[in-house]
Design a protein around this motif. Structure first.
Motif, PDB file in Angstrom:
ATOM      1  N   LEU A 174     -17.440  -5.636  40.000  1.00 30.96           N
ATOM      2  CA  LEU A 174     -16.335  -6.038  40.875  1.00 30.96           C
ATOM      3  C   LEU A 174     -15.102  -6.432  40.078  1.00 30.96           C
ATOM      4  O   LEU A 174     -13.993  -6.487  40.634  1.00 30.96           O
ATOM      5  N   VAL A 175     -15.285  -6.697  38.772  1.00 30.78           N
ATOM      6  CA  VAL A 175     -14.164  -7.173  37.953  1.00 30.78           C
ATOM      7  C   VAL A 175     -13.888  -6.266  36.750  1.00 30.78           C
ATOM      8  O   VAL A 175     -12.741  -5.955  36.458  1.00 30.78           O
ATOM      9  N   ILE A 176     -14.949  -5.831  36.057  1.00 36.09           N
ATOM     10  CA  ILE A 176     -14.769  -4.997  34.867  1.00 36.09           C
ATOM     11  C   ILE A 176     -15.416  -3.637  35.085  1.00 36.09           C
ATOM     12  O   ILE A 176     -16.060  -3.399  36.109  1.00 36.09           O
ATOM     13  N   SER A 177     -15.271  -2.746  34.099  1.00 35.24           N
ATOM     14  CA  SER A 177     -15.790  -1.384  34.263  1.00 35.24           C
ATOM     15  C   SER A 177     -17.315  -1.373  34.346  1.00 35.24           C
ATOM     16  O   SER A 177     -17.988  -2.197  33.720  1.00 35.24           O
ATOM     17  N   LYS A 178     -17.827  -0.435  35.109  1.00 30.80           N
ATOM     18  CA  LYS A 178     -19.271  -0.279  35.269  1.00 30.80           C
ATOM     19  C   LYS A 178     -19.922  -0.006  33.923  1.00 30.80           C
ATOM     20  O   LYS A 178     -21.035  -0.471  33.650  1.00 30.80           O
ATOM     21  N   GLU A 179     -19.226   0.722  33.054  1.00 32.74           N
ATOM     22  CA  GLU A 179     -19.785   1.111  31.765  1.00 32.74           C
ATOM     23  C   GLU A 179     -20.131  -0.109  30.909  1.00 32.74           C
ATOM     24  O   GLU A 179     -21.201  -0.161  30.294  1.00 32.74           O
ATOM     25  N   VAL A 236     -15.598  -6.308  24.139  1.00 36.71           N
ATOM     26  CA  VAL A 236     -16.672  -6.522  25.118  1.00 36.71           C
ATOM     27  C   VAL A 236     -16.732  -7.996  25.518  1.00 36.71           C
ATOM     28  O   VAL A 236     -16.895  -8.325  26.696  1.00 36.71           O
ATOM     29  N   ALA A 237     -16.587  -8.889  24.539  1.00 38.38           N
ATOM     30  CA  ALA A 237     -16.617 -10.326  24.825  1.00 38.38           C
ATOM     31  C   ALA A 237     -15.465 -10.718  25.740  1.00 38.38           C
ATOM     32  O   ALA A 237     -15.635 -11.499  26.685  1.00 38.38           O
ATOM     33  N   ALA A 238     -14.288 -10.167  25.461  1.00 40.04           N
ATOM     34  CA  ALA A 238     -13.112 -10.475  26.290  1.00 40.04           C
ATOM     35  C   ALA A 238     -13.307  -9.974  27.718  1.00 40.04           C
ATOM     36  O   ALA A 238     -12.933 -10.657  28.686  1.00 40.04           O
ATOM     37  N   GLU A 239     -13.891  -8.784  27.852  1.00 41.43           N
ATOM     38  CA  GLU A 239     -14.146  -8.235  29.183  1.00 41.43           C
ATOM     39  C   GLU A 239     -15.180  -9.083  29.932  1.00 41.43           C
ATOM     40  O   GLU A 239     -15.047  -9.339  31.127  1.00 41.43           O
ATOM     41  N   TYR A 240     -16.206  -9.528  29.202  1.00 38.60           N
ATOM     42  CA  TYR A 240     -17.231 -10.364  29.839  1.00 38.60           C
ATOM     43  C   TYR A 240     -16.610 -11.662  30.355  1.00 38.60           C
ATOM     44  O   TYR A 240     -16.937 -12.119  31.461  1.00 38.60           O
ATOM     45  N   LEU A 241     -15.724 -12.258  29.572  1.00 36.74           N
ATOM     46  CA  LEU A 241     -15.091 -13.518  29.987  1.00 36.74           C
ATOM     47  C   LEU A 241     -14.297 -13.339  31.284  1.00 36.74           C
ATOM     48  O   LEU A 241     -14.214 -14.256  32.103  1.00 36.74           O
ATOM     49  N   LYS A 242     -13.714 -12.151  31.448  1.00 35.56           N
ATOM     50  CA  LYS A 242     -12.961 -11.891  32.679  1.00 35.56           C
ATOM     51  C   LYS A 242     -13.858 -11.972  33.911  1.00 35.56           C
ATOM     52  O   LYS A 242     -13.422 -12.398  34.979  1.00 35.56           O
ATOM     53  N   ALA A 243     -15.121 -11.529  33.741  1.00 36.43           N
ATOM     54  CA  ALA A 243     -16.040 -11.448  34.886  1.00 36.43           C
ATOM     55  C   ALA A 243     -17.129 -12.498  34.849  1.00 36.43           C
ATOM     56  O   ALA A 243     -18.020 -12.491  35.696  1.00 36.43           O
ATOM     57  N   MET A 244     -17.074 -13.436  33.889  1.00 40.62           N
ATOM     58  CA  MET A 244     -18.159 -14.403  33.729  1.00 40.62           C
ATOM     59  C   MET A 244     -18.401 -15.216  34.996  1.00 40.62           C
ATOM     60  O   MET A 244     -19.547 -15.524  35.342  1.00 40.62           O
ATOM     61  N   HIS A 245     -17.328 -15.556  35.714  1.00 36.08           N
ATOM     62  CA  HIS A 245     -17.501 -16.366  36.923  1.00 36.08           C
ATOM     63  C   HIS A 245     -18.304 -15.633  37.991  1.00 36.08           C
ATOM     64  O   HIS A 245     -18.911 -16.256  38.860  1.00 36.08           O
ATOM     65  N   MET A 246     -18.319 -14.284  37.912  1.00 32.79           N
ATOM     66  CA  MET A 246     -19.074 -13.504  38.894  1.00 32.79           C
ATOM     67  C   MET A 246     -20.580 -13.625  38.658  1.00 32.79           C
ATOM     68  O   MET A 246     -21.367 -13.418  39.573  1.00 32.79           O
ATOM     69  N   GLY A 247     -20.976 -13.945  37.423  1.00 30.36           N
ATOM     70  CA  GLY A 247     -22.390 -14.118  37.124  1.00 30.36           C
ATOM     71  C   GLY A 247     -22.821 -15.572  37.148  1.00 30.36           C
ATOM     72  O   GLY A 247     -23.970 -15.886  36.820  1.00 30.36           O
ATOM     73  N   SER A 248     -21.894 -16.455  37.517  1.00 28.57           N
ATOM     74  CA  SER A 248     -22.219 -17.881  37.623  1.00 28.57           C
ATOM     75  C   SER A 248     -22.778 -18.159  39.013  1.00 28.57           C
ATOM     76  O   SER A 248     -22.391 -17.514  39.987  1.00 28.57           O
TER      77      SER A 248
END
Length: 356
Positions: A192-197, A221-233
């Motif tokens: 929903l936030v970063i690329s599916k890949e 990859v770390a920067a992209e994860y931080l963008k979507a981290m709240h989605m996995g919280s």
């Protein structure tokens, strides 16, 4: 295959079993979501909470999470990074992934009591261990979560039941909310936030591993994860939304104040312009009045001198000629006498006597 000496891993055996069941009745799974996971977490242990929050935020398989060593977790990086060694992954490739801040905090709390847990677990299972029905948990076990997948599945099912979320398929009578659902939850939330890949790469899907390694460096990859981290919280989702709403309210309030201030400033500017115009009109009027007054005074003086028969211009002209004929010494003496005379006249004027 076993008869012919071919070793089959547990994961491969499960895959074969699943494939051979095609055509028969399959369990209709429910989709894990934040609400369900949060409800289950209220009924699990400290180690279960840490493990489930990791699964929700990193997309790893359960057997991969149970193989992670304590030293495979880098708490100094942000986001916290976990390394899965090749001998413990499904495809035999070493990879890394990340966990959310709330999962990292839960893991650190678990590590504080991990040693005590192992001692208590061995004491509790002493009789089962003596009968050969349980194994001793070794303090030398360096795994972050020194548990079996069967134990974790039991924790999950118990917590599901306690939370009221346990449901079973009407045909297969199997649990519809399996732990494997965490991977689907992770992938759907990340996409929903970063690329599916990148999501697939972090979850360890082999089709994306080699390609993603070539396209993205670790920092990206770390920067992209931080963008979507709240989605996995999980537990922090409500807080994040509350903060977002609070921020929106404050922005709206600030916008209203700014608009009000702007209106006030416009009003002040208009009033200042009006006042400035009024001052200019008064200034023009004063100048005009002064000119009129000066003209009238000049006319009065001219009339007065005319009545006395005094030709001011001729007198001034004669006076200037006499002064011009003076030597510098005479001019200095003359100016001195003029100043002296002016001072005497001023004193007489102050006493009310007309100057002679």
């Amino acid at each position: 295959m076993t008869y012919h000496g071919i070793s089959i891993s547990k994961g491969t055996s499960q895959d074969i079993h699943r494939e051979t069941m095609r055509g028969s009745a399959a369990t209709v799974d429910r989709v894990l979501n934040t609400k369900i996971i949060n409800a289950v977490l209220q009924h699990t242990t400290i180690q279960g909470r840490a493990l489930f929050l990791c699964l929700a935020s990193n997309g790893a398989r359960l057997n991969e999470m149970l193989s992670v060593g304590i030293n495979d977790v880098d708490f100094n990086s942000h986001p916290v990074r976990m390394t899965f060694r090749g001998e413990n992954t499904k495809n035999g490739q070493q990879r890394y992934t990340f966990v959310s801040d709330e999962a990292a905090a839960a893991v650190q709390e678990w590590l504080k009591v991990r040693g005590q847990y192992i001692e208590m677990s061995n004491a509790k299972s002493k009789k089962l261990i003596e009968r050969g029905l349980a194994s001793v948990k070794s303090a030398e076990d360096t795994r972050l979560f020194p548990f079996s997948d069967a134990s974790v599945t039991a924790w999950w099912n118990d917590a599901l039941t306690a939370s009221g979320e346990m449901t079973k398929d009407d045909v297969t009578h199997r649990n519809q909310l399996r732990i494997h659902g965490f991977r689907k939850f992770f992938l759907s939330q990340m996409s929903l936030v970063i690329s599916k890949e990148i999501g697939e790469f972090l979850a360890g899907h082999s089709a994306y591993l080699s390609g993603s390694y070539r396209r993205y460096d670790d920092e990206t990859v770390a920067a992209e994860y931080l963008k979507a981290m709240h989605m996995g919280s999980i537990t922090g989702i409500k807080q994040v939304k509350e903060l977002e709403n609070e921020l929106k309210e404050k922005m709206a309030e600030q916008s209203a104040k700014t608009e009000k201030h702007a209106d006030t400033m416009i009003q002040i500017i208009e009033e200042n312009m009006k006042l400035k115009n009024q001052i200019q009109e008064m200034h023009d009027l004063i100048i005009k009045t002064n000119l009129v007054t000066q003209n009238k005074v000049q006319e009065m003086i001219a009339d007065f001198r005319h009545e006395l028969g005094i030709d001011v211009n001729d007198e001034i002209k004669e006076y200037e000629e006499e002064v011009n004929k003076m030597t510098p010494k005479e001019k200095a003496a003359h100016e001195k006498e003029v100043k002296k005379g002016s001072a005497i006249a001023k004193k007489l004027r102050l006493k009310g006597k007309p100057p002679s």
